[in-house]
Design a protein around this motif. Sequence first.
Motif, mmCIF file in Angstrom:
data_model
loop_
_atom_site.group_PDB
_atom_site.id
_atom_site.type_symbol
_atom_site.label_atom_id
_atom_site.label_comp_id
_atom_site.label_asym_id
_atom_site.label_seq_id
_atom_site.Cartn_x
_atom_site.Cartn_y
_atom_site.Cartn_z
ATOM 1 N N ALA A 93 -4.376 -8.093 2.042
ATOM 2 C CA ALA A 93 -5.239 -8.103 3.229
ATOM 3 C C ALA A 93 -4.717 -9.094 4.273
ATOM 4 N N GLN A 94 -4.018 -10.120 3.823
ATOM 5 C CA GLN A 94 -3.453 -11.103 4.755
ATOM 6 C C GLN A 94 -2.080 -10.688 5.285
ATOM 7 N N HIS A 95 -1.265 -10.090 4.396
ATOM 8 C CA HIS A 95 0.156 -9.967 4.705
ATOM 9 C C HIS A 95 0.683 -8.551 4.857
ATOM 10 N N ALA A 96 -0.056 -7.530 4.459
ATOM 11 C CA ALA A 96 0.483 -6.165 4.499
ATOM 12 C C ALA A 96 0.786 -5.741 5.930
ATOM 13 N N ALA A 97 1.954 -5.172 6.135
ATOM 14 C CA ALA A 97 2.317 -4.631 7.440
ATOM 15 C C ALA A 97 1.559 -3.319 7.668
ATOM 16 N N PRO A 98 1.309 -2.954 8.933
ATOM 17 C CA PRO A 98 0.632 -1.679 9.208
ATOM 18 C C PRO A 98 1.335 -0.496 8.543
ATOM 19 N N GLU A 99 2.670 -0.547 8.491
ATOM 20 C CA GLU A 99 3.423 0.537 7.854
ATOM 21 C C GLU A 99 3.127 0.615 6.357
ATOM 22 N N ILE A 101 0.344 -0.240 4.916
ATOM 23 C CA ILE A 101 -1.013 0.303 4.774
ATOM 24 C C ILE A 101 -0.992 1.815 4.946
ATOM 25 N N ARG A 102 -0.224 2.299 5.922
ATOM 26 C CA ARG A 102 -0.126 3.751 6.119
ATOM 27 C C ARG A 102 0.480 4.433 4.907
ATOM 28 N N VAL A 103 1.470 3.800 4.304
ATOM 29 C CA VAL A 103 2.087 4.364 3.102
ATOM 30 C C VAL A 103 1.068 4.469 1.971
ATOM 31 N N LEU A 104 0.227 3.468 1.817
ATOM 32 C CA LEU A 104 -0.810 3.515 0.778
ATOM 33 C C LEU A 104 -1.760 4.687 1.008
ATOM 34 N N ARG A 130 1.767 -0.378 -7.720
ATOM 35 C CA ARG A 130 3.019 -1.099 -7.469
ATOM 36 C C ARG A 130 3.203 -1.333 -5.966
ATOM 37 N N GLN A 131 2.917 -0.309 -5.159
ATOM 38 C CA GLN A 131 3.049 -0.444 -3.717
ATOM 39 C C GLN A 131 2.065 -1.481 -3.177
ATOM 40 N N LEU A 132 0.855 -1.490 -3.720
ATOM 41 C CA LEU A 132 -0.130 -2.484 -3.309
ATOM 42 C C LEU A 132 0.347 -3.887 -3.687
ATOM 43 N N HIS A 133 0.924 -4.024 -4.872
ATOM 44 C CA HIS A 133 1.437 -5.333 -5.301
ATOM 45 C C HIS A 133 2.499 -5.830 -4.325
ATOM 46 N N LEU A 134 3.410 -4.924 -3.933
ATOM 47 C CA LEU A 134 4.471 -5.317 -3.004
ATOM 48 C C LEU A 134 3.896 -5.754 -1.664
ATOM 49 N N ILE A 176 -10.297 0.426 -1.337
ATOM 50 C CA ILE A 176 -9.444 -0.768 -1.443
ATOM 51 C C ILE A 176 -8.551 -0.883 -0.209
ATOM 52 N N VAL A 177 -7.927 0.228 0.161
ATOM 53 C CA VAL A 177 -7.003 0.191 1.299
ATOM 54 C C VAL A 177 -7.757 -0.041 2.607
ATOM 55 N N LYS A 178 -8.951 0.514 2.735
ATOM 56 C CA LYS A 178 -9.762 0.248 3.932
ATOM 57 C C LYS A 178 -10.036 -1.244 4.076
ATOM 58 N N ALA A 179 -10.340 -1.906 2.968
ATOM 59 C CA ALA A 179 -10.606 -3.344 3.024
ATOM 60 C C ALA A 179 -9.351 -4.121 3.413
#
Length: 211
Positions: A93-99, A101-104, A130-134, A176-179
């Motif tokens: 939620a702090q560090h994920a890039a917009p890209e 999030i779109r991939v998720l 795994r993608q969420l962890h990254l 989860i991804v919305k949050a």
Amino acid sequence: MPDLPTKDAYDLLLAAIDAGEYRPGDKLVEADLADRFGVSRTPIREAFQRLETQGVLSRDGRSLIVATLSHNQMGELYVVRMELEGLAARLAAQHAAPEEIRVLYLMIEDDRALTGDPDALSRANKRFHRQLHLASHNRYLVQQLEMVHRSMALMTTTSFAQPGRGEKALDEHVEIVKAIEARDGELADRSIRGHISIAFETRLKLGAANA
């Protein structure tokens, strides 16, 4: 043909177990695996030693088999998984890039085509997590979660075998991804903890039904 390095034989065998090609309780034979991977028995034997030390393989008399988690071990694993996944969601939620999030979101959309195939959905679920962890952008946390998910492969059933669980799990992934997209770390943490708690409860019910 030269042997694969020990690490490669280890990775290949671990990937085969993770993919469900070898299930908990299955006997592993050096000669068969050497033929499958095109190597001598030496790197297979060394991979066996590493995996036995890590608890992925266990002894059944003189044979090595894929280990099975006990009821207590499964509970302990889920406690650790819930804490680490919650941290990963907060950091994402702090560090994920917009890209990222779109991939998720795209992964969830693609996974809806798999709801009739529990094993395929289970593999897709691992890729999603795994993608969420990254997306947490914390290499040490990712390493710890890889160890946890390696142990998850030692469970004899998938929670997606429960009718209707696949669709509900994907809906939980959306929340989860919305949050994460809203940059709400506390909500992302609560959402993923709830998701994992339901998965654990589902596994317990499946285990009780099959006992």
